[in-house]
Design a protein around this motif. Sequence first.
Motif, PDB file in Angstrom:
ATOM      1  N   ASP A 139      -9.701  -4.540  -1.111  1.00 33.82           N
ATOM      2  CA  ASP A 139      -9.458  -3.214  -1.680  1.00 33.82           C
ATOM      3  C   ASP A 139     -10.081  -3.077  -3.058  1.00 33.82           C
ATOM      4  N   ALA A 140      -9.890  -4.079  -3.894  1.00 32.09           N
ATOM      5  CA  ALA A 140     -10.388  -4.005  -5.264  1.00 32.09           C
ATOM      6  C   ALA A 140     -11.910  -4.015  -5.317  1.00 32.09           C
ATOM      7  N   LEU A 183      -4.000  -1.322  -8.265  1.00 37.87           N
ATOM      8  CA  LEU A 183      -5.150  -0.452  -8.016  1.00 37.87           C
ATOM      9  C   LEU A 183      -4.666   0.975  -7.809  1.00 37.87           C
ATOM     10  N   VAL A 234      -1.526  -1.192  -4.162  1.00 34.83           N
ATOM     11  CA  VAL A 234      -2.521  -0.126  -4.103  1.00 34.83           C
ATOM     12  C   VAL A 234      -1.801   1.212  -4.006  1.00 34.83           C
ATOM     13  N   GLU A 288      -6.288   4.486  -6.999  1.00 34.54           N
ATOM     14  CA  GLU A 288      -7.559   5.094  -6.612  1.00 34.54           C
ATOM     15  C   GLU A 288      -7.352   6.344  -5.765  1.00 34.54           C
ATOM     16  N   GLU A 312       0.209   5.176   0.158  1.00 28.26           N
ATOM     17  CA  GLU A 312      -0.942   6.018   0.476  1.00 28.26           C
ATOM     18  C   GLU A 312      -0.492   7.368   1.011  1.00 28.26           C
ATOM     19  N   ARG A 371      -2.944   4.946  -3.411  1.00 25.61           N
ATOM     20  CA  ARG A 371      -4.201   5.584  -2.968  1.00 25.61           C
ATOM     21  C   ARG A 371      -3.932   6.956  -2.331  1.00 25.61           C
ATOM     22  N   LEU A 380       0.844  -1.191   0.000  1.00 21.19           N
ATOM     23  CA  LEU A 380       0.000   0.000   0.000  1.00 21.19           C
ATOM     24  C   LEU A 380       0.883   1.246   0.000  1.00 21.19           C
ATOM     25  N   ASP A 393      -0.752  -7.181  -6.393  1.00 21.51           N
ATOM     26  CA  ASP A 393      -1.567  -6.586  -5.332  1.00 21.51           C
ATOM     27  C   ASP A 393      -0.895  -5.349  -4.742  1.00 21.51           C
TER      28      ASP A 393
END
Length: 309
Positions: free
Chosen positions: A282-283, A75, A47, A77, A9, A49, A7, A45
């Motif tokens: 998350d997805a 991902l 993310v 987002e 973020e 964010r 992650l 995997d």
Amino acid sequence: GTVQGLLIENVIGWNPGMRNESNYQEVLDIYGSSDEVNGAPPIQDVVVRGCWFFHTPERGGDYLTYAKVNVRHILYENNIFGPSEAGGDGNANVCIGTPAGNPDPSKPANLQTVVRNNVFVGLKGDAPLGIRNASEAWVYNNVFYDNSGPDARAVIELRGNEFPLGPVHIFNNIFAGNKPLRKGGTFFWVRDELPSVFMHDHNLYYDNVVDTDAPFDDEASGVYNQDPLLIEASIPSVEPLPTSLDVLDELRARFGLSSGSPAVNHGLDALSVDGHPSWSEDASRRWDIGQNPRPTEDSWDLGVNELSP
């Protein structure tokens, strides 16, 4: 080595390093440089964010972020992408896959990427978003705003020069004021064949470049020639440089919907669209750029935020 379950973020990143006097690194490079492990890509995997990536005019840059080879389940987002400067080779700013293809040519460079609730604004280069030698790209509930001018070539680049593009889904987005001019400028820049599945619908188009390599004026549920009534959309200033994450909330709010917007209640439930990836919790979330639930009424809104009734 391998990376799984990463992650990234709440990061503000700008001005990548340089390879040499004229070529740049990326602000964020997601690169599966090693061989597959037990039949799986070394990077999966990931993310990204709630970040803001950009270039300053003085330094410049090329890609903002690049998910290259041997990667799956990425991902992006709730991010702000832009502005950028189209330095180096002037590539796509957010790139899914790579023009070099995958080390194993029988597989896509990038498998299953979701791009949602992001703002693409003030971006130059080949396109705000590039999809290259990839499969199963899901692009929904984003705002593409004012990606324009003589250093911008397209709004979305589609390229399958080493591996035919697999399914691409583009829906629930707002495209407003995008007028790239380089080499004539185009909306969809199709550099090879179209994806094996090219689903685009439930998008709003307002005041964009007209020329395109693939039609976008044929959507059964598209919204055309209606102002989306974004709250205060504009290209972010990067001077002075940000010193606090508080600026992110202010930037996101600019691209929300005003009351009466034609984007309200016009979207699809993304997770109900056949084939939507579900590799992780998350997805599989239904939320907007502010992490508020979707929908607040009967249907999803277009763009990055869900307008409260």
